[in-house]
Write an enzyme that holds these catalytic residues in place. Structure first.
Site, PDB file in Angstrom:
ATOM      1  N   GLY A   1       0.784  -1.242   0.000  1.00  0.00           N
ATOM      2  CA  GLY A   1       0.000   0.000   0.000  1.00  0.00           C
ATOM      3  C   GLY A   1       0.808   1.280   0.000  1.00  0.00           C
ATOM      4  O   GLY A   1       0.304   2.324   0.414  1.00  0.00           O
TER       5      GLY A   1
ATOM      6  N   ASN B   1       1.735   2.995  -2.623  1.00  0.00           N
ATOM      7  CA  ASN B   1       1.117   3.930  -3.586  1.00  0.00           C
ATOM      8  C   ASN B   1      -0.165   4.527  -3.012  1.00  0.00           C
ATOM      9  O   ASN B   1      -0.460   5.708  -3.243  1.00  0.00           O
ATOM     10  CB  ASN B   1       0.865   3.237  -4.926  1.00  0.00           C
ATOM     11  CG  ASN B   1       2.118   3.192  -5.775  1.00  0.00           C
ATOM     12  OD1 ASN B   1       2.575   4.217  -6.276  1.00  0.00           O
ATOM     13  ND2 ASN B   1       2.705   2.006  -5.912  1.00  0.00           N
TER      14      ASN B   1
ATOM     15  N   LEU C   1      -9.319  -8.983 -13.149  1.00  0.00           N
ATOM     16  CA  LEU C   1     -10.692  -8.537 -12.858  1.00  0.00           C
ATOM     17  C   LEU C   1     -11.699  -9.234 -13.774  1.00  0.00           C
ATOM     18  O   LEU C   1     -11.647  -9.096 -15.000  1.00  0.00           O
ATOM     19  CB  LEU C   1     -10.772  -7.017 -13.009  1.00  0.00           C
ATOM     20  CG  LEU C   1     -10.046  -6.246 -11.886  1.00  0.00           C
ATOM     21  CD1 LEU C   1      -9.758  -4.817 -12.299  1.00  0.00           C
ATOM     22  CD2 LEU C   1     -10.856  -6.286 -10.585  1.00  0.00           C
TER      23      LEU C   1
ATOM     24  N   ASN D   1      -4.562   1.898 -13.695  1.00  0.00           N
ATOM     25  CA  ASN D   1      -3.669   0.937 -13.046  1.00  0.00           C
ATOM     26  C   ASN D   1      -2.249   1.489 -13.103  1.00  0.00           C
ATOM     27  O   ASN D   1      -1.860   2.104 -14.092  1.00  0.00           O
ATOM     28  CB  ASN D   1      -3.734  -0.393 -13.814  1.00  0.00           C
ATOM     29  CG  ASN D   1      -2.792  -1.441 -13.245  1.00  0.00           C
ATOM     30  OD1 ASN D   1      -2.759  -1.675 -12.048  1.00  0.00           O
ATOM     31  ND2 ASN D   1      -2.019  -2.076 -14.116  1.00  0.00           N
TER      32      ASN D   1
ATOM     33  N   HIS E   1       1.724   0.369 -13.143  1.00  0.00           N
ATOM     34  CA  HIS E   1       2.551  -0.805 -13.435  1.00  0.00           C
ATOM     35  C   HIS E   1       4.018  -0.375 -13.434  1.00  0.00           C
ATOM     36  O   HIS E   1       4.368   0.654 -14.025  1.00  0.00           O
ATOM     37  CB  HIS E   1       2.164  -1.377 -14.801  1.00  0.00           C
ATOM     38  CG  HIS E   1       2.861  -2.669 -15.107  1.00  0.00           C
ATOM     39  ND1 HIS E   1       2.426  -3.876 -14.614  1.00  0.00           N
ATOM     40  CD2 HIS E   1       3.964  -2.926 -15.843  1.00  0.00           C
ATOM     41  CE1 HIS E   1       3.241  -4.841 -15.030  1.00  0.00           C
ATOM     42  NE2 HIS E   1       4.177  -4.288 -15.789  1.00  0.00           N
TER      43      HIS E   1
HETATM   44  C1  GAR Z   1       3.894  -1.419  -7.159  1.00  0.00           C
HETATM   45  O1  GAR Z   1       5.228  -1.452  -7.579  1.00  0.00           O
HETATM   46  C2  GAR Z   1       2.964  -1.493  -8.351  1.00  0.00           C
HETATM   47  O2  GAR Z   1       3.402  -0.770  -9.466  1.00  0.00           O
HETATM   48  C3  GAR Z   1       2.961  -2.976  -8.628  1.00  0.00           C
HETATM   49  O3  GAR Z   1       2.896  -3.568  -7.349  1.00  0.00           O
HETATM   50  C4  GAR Z   1       3.551  -2.705  -6.405  1.00  0.00           C
HETATM   51  C5  GAR Z   1       2.605  -2.440  -5.262  1.00  0.00           C
HETATM   52  O4  GAR Z   1       3.246  -1.689  -4.253  1.00  0.00           O
HETATM   53  N1  GAR Z   1       1.865  -3.365  -9.481  1.00  0.00           N
HETATM   54  C6  GAR Z   1       1.973  -4.289 -10.436  1.00  0.00           C
HETATM   55  O5  GAR Z   1       2.971  -4.937 -10.625  1.00  0.00           O
HETATM   56  C7  GAR Z   1       0.718  -4.486 -11.277  1.00  0.00           C
HETATM   57  N2  GAR Z   1       0.971  -5.356 -12.385  1.00  0.00           N
HETATM   58  P1  GAR Z   1       2.417  -0.940  -3.134  1.00  0.00           P
HETATM   59  O6  GAR Z   1       1.417  -1.946  -2.560  1.00  0.00           O
HETATM   60  O7  GAR Z   1       3.434  -0.533  -2.107  1.00  0.00           O
HETATM   61  O8  GAR Z   1       1.721   0.245  -3.767  1.00  0.00           O
END
Ligand code: GAR
Length: 194
Positions: free
Chosen positions: A12, A14, A92, A107, A109
């Site tokens: 979490g 982000n 989803l 989203n 990425h």
């Molecule tokens: C982040 O690096 C995000 O970009 C990635 O998971 C991490 C979550 O971190 N998402 C993906 O890879 C989606 N395909 P967070 O929970 O600390 O935000």
């Protein structure tokens, strides 16, 4: 302040970047719901600390459609005008999109899509290093029914891959960029009247 929802599965950070940007007035939004695919996601505690309503919609193969349908309804009922997938690591189902209706979804990425699509989190950084690429980055894109890591790009930003990088060191560099980009992308969409 535009109501938004955030879907998470893990740490979490982000989500925290969005919470912090709202707190200092850098983002003109209110998070009306944090929806998690896992009951033990640390992101839920971050939401609770910030007094944001949370919902857990656990996804297994058997429960995916019902659970994600409930998540879509909850996001709609909360009045969200945008859904941000911030580390949400589940595909989803159609039932989700049916329940969500017309609410736009974005989203984040951790790569320069379309490169390294279809992978999650550390798997992306491992693949980037294995490929020998000298640059990577972050993409925020619109998300659509039936698509994975694909959709119109909202913001994309580059980050270098340095000699000697490990997946962990690269992930840390990219994550710092993510925390800027996610706020910019949400603010950009909200100011163009999502
Ligand atoms: C982040 O690096 C995000 O970009 C990635 O998971 C991490 C979550 O971190 N998402 C993906 O890879 C989606 N395909 P967070 O929970 O600390 O935000």
């Amino acid at each position: 302040m535009t109501p938004i929802a955030v879907a998470v599965s893990g740490r979490g950070s982000n989500l925290q970047a969005l919470i912090d940007a709202i707190a200092v007035g850098r983002l003109d939004a209110e998070i009306v719901l944090v929806a998690s695919s896992r009951p033990d996601a640390p992101a839920i505690e971050r939401a609770k600390q910030a007094k944001i309503p949370t919902g857990v919609f656990t996804v297994t193969k058997e429960t995916r459609a019902a659970s994600q349908s409930a998540m879509g309804h909850a996001i709609r009922n909360a009045g969200a005008r945008l859904l941000v997938l911030a580390g949400y690591d589940r595909y989803l189902a159609d039932a989700f999109w049916d329940a969500l209706g017309e609410i736009p979804v974005i989203n984040i990425h951790p790569s320069l899509l379309p490169a390294f699509a279809g992978l999650n989190n550390m798997k992306v950084h491992e693949a980037v290093i294995a490929s020998g690429a000298t640059e990577t980055g972050v993409t925020v894109h619109r998300a659509h029914r039936g698509k994975l890591d694909e959709g119109e790009i909202v913001v994309q930003r580059r980050a270098p891959v340095l000699p000697g990088d490990t997946p962990e060191s690269l992930a840390a560099r990219v994550l710092a960029v993510e925390h800027q980009v996610i706020v910019e992308a949400v603010q950009h969409l909200l100011s163009s009247a999502v």
